[in-house]
Design a protein around this motif. Structure first.
Motif, PDB file in Angstrom:
ATOM      1  N   ILE A 278     -80.083-143.764  24.076  1.00  0.00           N
ATOM      2  CA  ILE A 278     -81.101-144.467  24.866  1.00  0.00           C
ATOM      3  C   ILE A 278     -80.562-145.883  25.030  1.00  0.00           C
ATOM      4  CG2 ILE A 278     -83.539-145.116  25.008  1.00  0.00           C
ATOM      5  CD1 ILE A 278     -84.149-142.853  23.001  1.00  0.00           C
ATOM      6  N   THR A 279     -79.664-145.989  25.993  1.00  0.00           N
ATOM      7  CA  THR A 279     -78.963-147.263  26.154  1.00  0.00           C
ATOM      8  C   THR A 279     -79.077-147.749  27.598  1.00  0.00           C
ATOM      9  OG1 THR A 279     -76.940-146.034  26.558  1.00  0.00           O
ATOM     10  CG2 THR A 279     -77.291-146.810  24.328  1.00  0.00           C
ATOM     11  N   GLY A 280     -80.003-147.168  28.339  1.00  0.00           N
ATOM     12  CA  GLY A 280     -80.097-147.495  29.766  1.00  0.00           C
ATOM     13  C   GLY A 280     -80.989-148.673  30.087  1.00  0.00           C
ATOM     14  N   THR A 298     -78.939-140.764  18.688  1.00  0.00           N
ATOM     15  CA  THR A 298     -78.162-141.431  17.646  1.00  0.00           C
ATOM     16  C   THR A 298     -77.982-142.910  17.966  1.00  0.00           C
ATOM     17  OG1 THR A 298     -76.147-140.807  18.801  1.00  0.00           O
ATOM     18  CG2 THR A 298     -76.869-139.369  17.004  1.00  0.00           C
ATOM     19  N   ASN A 299     -78.249-143.262  19.207  1.00  0.00           N
ATOM     20  CA  ASN A 299     -78.059-144.653  19.619  1.00  0.00           C
ATOM     21  C   ASN A 299     -79.211-145.051  20.543  1.00  0.00           C
ATOM     22  OD1 ASN A 299     -77.187-147.129  20.553  1.00  0.00           O
ATOM     23  ND2 ASN A 299     -75.120-146.435  21.134  1.00  0.00           N
ATOM     24  N   ALA A 300     -79.987-146.026  20.139  1.00  0.00           N
ATOM     25  CA  ALA A 300     -81.036-146.583  20.999  1.00  0.00           C
ATOM     26  C   ALA A 300     -80.854-148.093  20.932  1.00  0.00           C
ATOM     27  CB  ALA A 300     -82.421-146.183  20.510  1.00  0.00           C
ATOM     28  N   THR A 301     -80.250-148.613  21.983  1.00  0.00           N
ATOM     29  CA  THR A 301     -79.861-150.025  21.962  1.00  0.00           C
ATOM     30  C   THR A 301     -80.533-150.779  23.106  1.00  0.00           C
ATOM     31  OG1 THR A 301     -77.723-149.417  21.018  1.00  0.00           O
ATOM     32  CG2 THR A 301     -77.866-151.577  22.035  1.00  0.00           C
ATOM     33  N   PHE A 302     -81.181-151.863  22.763  1.00  0.00           N
ATOM     34  CA  PHE A 302     -81.894-152.690  23.761  1.00  0.00           C
ATOM     35  C   PHE A 302     -81.393-154.125  23.573  1.00  0.00           C
ATOM     36  CE2 PHE A 302     -84.496-149.028  22.899  1.00  0.00           C
ATOM     37  CZ  PHE A 302     -85.087-148.694  24.104  1.00  0.00           C
TER      38      PHE A 302
HETATM   39  C1  NAG Z   1     -74.641-147.686  21.469  1.00  0.00           C
HETATM   40  O1  NAG Z   1     -74.427-147.777  22.878  1.00  0.00           O
HETATM   41  C2  NAG Z   1     -74.044-149.073  23.297  1.00  0.00           C
HETATM   42  C3  NAG Z   1     -74.050-149.084  24.807  1.00  0.00           C
HETATM   43  O2  NAG Z   1     -73.328-148.009  25.315  1.00  0.00           O
HETATM   44  C4  NAG Z   1     -72.693-149.406  22.710  1.00  0.00           C
HETATM   45  O3  NAG Z   1     -72.312-150.704  23.120  1.00  0.00           O
HETATM   46  C5  NAG Z   1     -72.803-149.354  21.191  1.00  0.00           C
HETATM   47  O4  NAG Z   1     -71.527-149.528  20.637  1.00  0.00           O
HETATM   48  C6  NAG Z   1     -73.357-148.021  20.722  1.00  0.00           C
HETATM   49  N1  NAG Z   1     -73.659-148.106  19.317  1.00  0.00           N
HETATM   50  C7  NAG Z   1     -73.310-147.151  18.461  1.00  0.00           C
HETATM   51  C8  NAG Z   1     -73.735-147.351  17.060  1.00  0.00           C
HETATM   52  O5  NAG Z   1     -72.689-146.168  18.815  1.00  0.00           O
END
Ligand code: NAG
Ligand code: NAG
Ligand code: NAG
Ligand code: NAG
Ligand code: NAG
Ligand code: NAG
Ligand code: NAG
Ligand code: NAG
Ligand code: NAG
Ligand code: NAG
Ligand code: NAG
Ligand code: NAG
Length: 411
Positions: A278-280, A298-302
């Motif tokens: 969830i990185t959109g 596994t990845n939710a980055t805001f």
């Molecule tokens: C999560 O996704 C973001 C954006 O694509 C990326 O920069 C980041 O490294 C990722 N984090 C992990 C823990 O994979």
């Protein structure tokens, strides 16, 4: 010779007369075709025309404008309704429960007050040659239509298209939708609104694709539930009142590059089986409601998020690192009375929760972690089963904020 001339003079006179003939009846119920033929001298009919269940076909000749409604309900034997000259229906064009109706021929119709078509299982196409370009309120439900060709609106208040099992394509030149667009359960529909700039409230369920390249605002809620697309993009969307993306089994990719603000209805991304990242939301800075993330991610980055006025509940069934949410919380960026982040396997999950709901008062605020101790720094290694009440209503808001203030004042 004389007779022929006389006849054509008569014909011209009747045309001239027809061009100005307003019939002011308030309502007529046609039980046989001749009842409609009686009206063929009216260019404008002032009231409603009701087609009775006794008709097997209906042809409305002559009339260009029906000021009131055109209605046909509960007729199990009518196969065809046509109106060769009709341009305008001022009121509602209502057709319900017409089980074998297969022809709707309105070649000149362009303007309708509202469309209300429900249960027309044999209607598979519209013979609307000119095409309807003006209609404020549209409900089309349970028909056999495969496209809406013949209806192409630029503005609408309500567009509710549901349970049309063969509808595989909706494309319209809508620029704004002032109340509600709801496209749900139509089989697998590709929806395209290439010019839609804003919609008050937008719901898509069970659709194959959504194309909204210029959509910039959804004032109330944008709901995307149980859809079959694998990718979702709203490239120009900057503001929504609330955004919910739930139970979309194939979804792997979401992209809201310009979305900056989510209003009081908050953000929910839940149970999208294949959505692992969830990185959109690179530009999302403020959520004036709650955030709920639930699923196999596994990845939710805001990266831009700095303020959530509601609660935050994050629940991953997979390996997920809560540390960025933990730090948002410790910096006071989460104002709601609940913060919980849990994952199936993780190293830094911390669950903070207020045992009281927003409406049950501020006395029960407490801090717990996944492992049940009272230290905020302790580590939870398994998912907490507790699921705090995360409903943040606008009325509960002040209280939540108050609670949060008390909470952060203490800790
Ligand atoms: C999560 O996704 C973001 C954006 O694509 C990326 O920069 C980041 O490294 C990722 N984090 C992990 C823990 O994979
Ligand atoms: C029909 O109504 C209009 C406006 O209400 C009026 O001007 C007109 O004279 C009426 N026509 C007839 C035939 O009654
Ligand atoms: C249509 O005209 C016929 C003959 O003038 C009349 O008997 C009938 O009632 C009319 N129908 C309506 C609905 O006005
Ligand atoms: C259609 O008929 C059913 C059963 O007779 C009735 O309950 C319903 O109200 C009718 N619908 C309309 C729109 O007249
Ligand atoms: C609908 O109308 C828009 C203009 O508002 C036009 O660009 C588009 O081609 C039309 N679509 C169809 C399917 O007729
Ligand atoms: C928006 O649409 C949803 C789904 O139809 C509905 O539940 C909700 O009440 C609507 N919200 C507003 C503010 O109209
Ligand atoms: C995106 O939305 C803005 C309004 O927020 C509008 O001015 C702009 O034209 C839109 N961009 C595109 C590419 O349509
Ligand atoms: C919804 O948003 C649009 C675009 O910002 C705005 O023009 C419109 O007035 C808003 N409508 C309501 C009811 O808030
Ligand atoms: C992100 O939002 C800011 C305003 O908050 C805006 O200036 C910037 O252009 C946005 N970035 C993108 C990629 O839209
Ligand atoms: C996700 O699905 C599970 C199982 O159906 C359900 O218990 C849970 O409430 C759903 N999550 C959300 C946020 O709706
Ligand atoms: C997580 O993935 C598994 C296996 O693909 C699936 O059965 C389950 O429904 C998914 N859970 C959610 C909440 O989407
Ligand atoms: C998990 C879940 O509910 N997935 C739904 C996603 O969308 C498809 C298609 O509509 C549904 O069949 C799934 O049930």
């Amino acid at each position: 010779m004389f007779q022929k001339l006389f006849l054509s003079a008569l014909a011209i006179a009747s045309i001239a007369n027809a061009a100005t003939n307003v019939c002011n009846e308030t309502s007529i119920t046609a039980t046989v075709q001749s009842d409609l033929d009686n009206l063929s001298g009216c260019t404008t009919f002032g009231g409603d025309i009701i087609l009775a269940p006794t008709l097997t076909t209906a042809t409305i000749n002559g009339i260009q404008t029906i000021s009131g409604n055109l209605v046909c309900n509960n007729n199990t034997q009518i196969t065809s309704i046509s109106a060769p000259s009709l341009r305008t229906i001022g009121g509602t064009f209502q057709l319900t429960q017409l089980t074998i109706l297969n022809t709707l021929s309105f070649p000149r119709l362009s303007s309708i007050g509202s469309i209300d078509w429900v249960t027309l299982p044999a209607v598979s196409g519209l013979s609307f040659t000119t095409g309807v370009t003006s209609c404020q309120d549209v409900t089309i439900s349970d028909t056999d239509l495969s496209t809406l060709t013949g209806i192409n609106l630029t503005t609408v208040s309500k567009l509710d298209i549901n349970n049309n099992n063969n509808l595989n394509d909706i494309e319209m030149g809508l620029t704004e939708a002032t109340y509600q667009v709801d496209i749900s359960f139509n089989g697998k529909t590709a929806v395209s609104f290439p010019y839609l700039q804003w919609a008050y409230n937008l719901t898509f369920q069970d659709v194959l694709s959504v194309n909204t390249p210029v959509l910039s605002v959804v004032n109330a809620s944008y709901l995307l539930i149980s859809n079959v697309f694998n990718s979702l993009s709203a490239p120009n969307l900057t503001t929504v009142g609330g955004l919910s993306i739930d139970e979309n089994m194939s979804l792997t990719n979401i992209s809201f590059p310009k979305l900056t603000t989510i209003g009081g209805s908050g953000l929910q991304v839940s149970n999208n089986t294949k959505l692992t990242t969830i990185t959109g939301f690179p530009n999302l800075t403020t959520v004036n409601g709650a955030i709920v993330l639930d699923g196999n991610f596994t990845n939710a980055t805001f990266p831009s998020l700095n303020l959530v006025r509601g609660a935050v509940n994050i629940d991953s069934n997979d390996d997920f690192d809560c540390s960025s949410f933990n730090s948002l919380n410790s910096q006071g960026g989460i104002r709601g009375n609940d913060y919980k982040c849990a994952a199936a396997s993780t190293t830094t999950s911390v669950a903070l929760s207020a045992t009281a709901t927003a409406s049950s008062g501020a006395t029960g605020a407490s801090l717990t972690t996944g492992s049940g101790t009272s230290s905020a720094s302790s580590v939870a290694t398994s998912k907490s089963a507790a699921s705090p009440n995360l409903v943040v209503s606008s009325t509960g808001f002040t209280l939540s904020a108050l609670l949060a203030a008390v909470f952060f004042g203490i800790f």
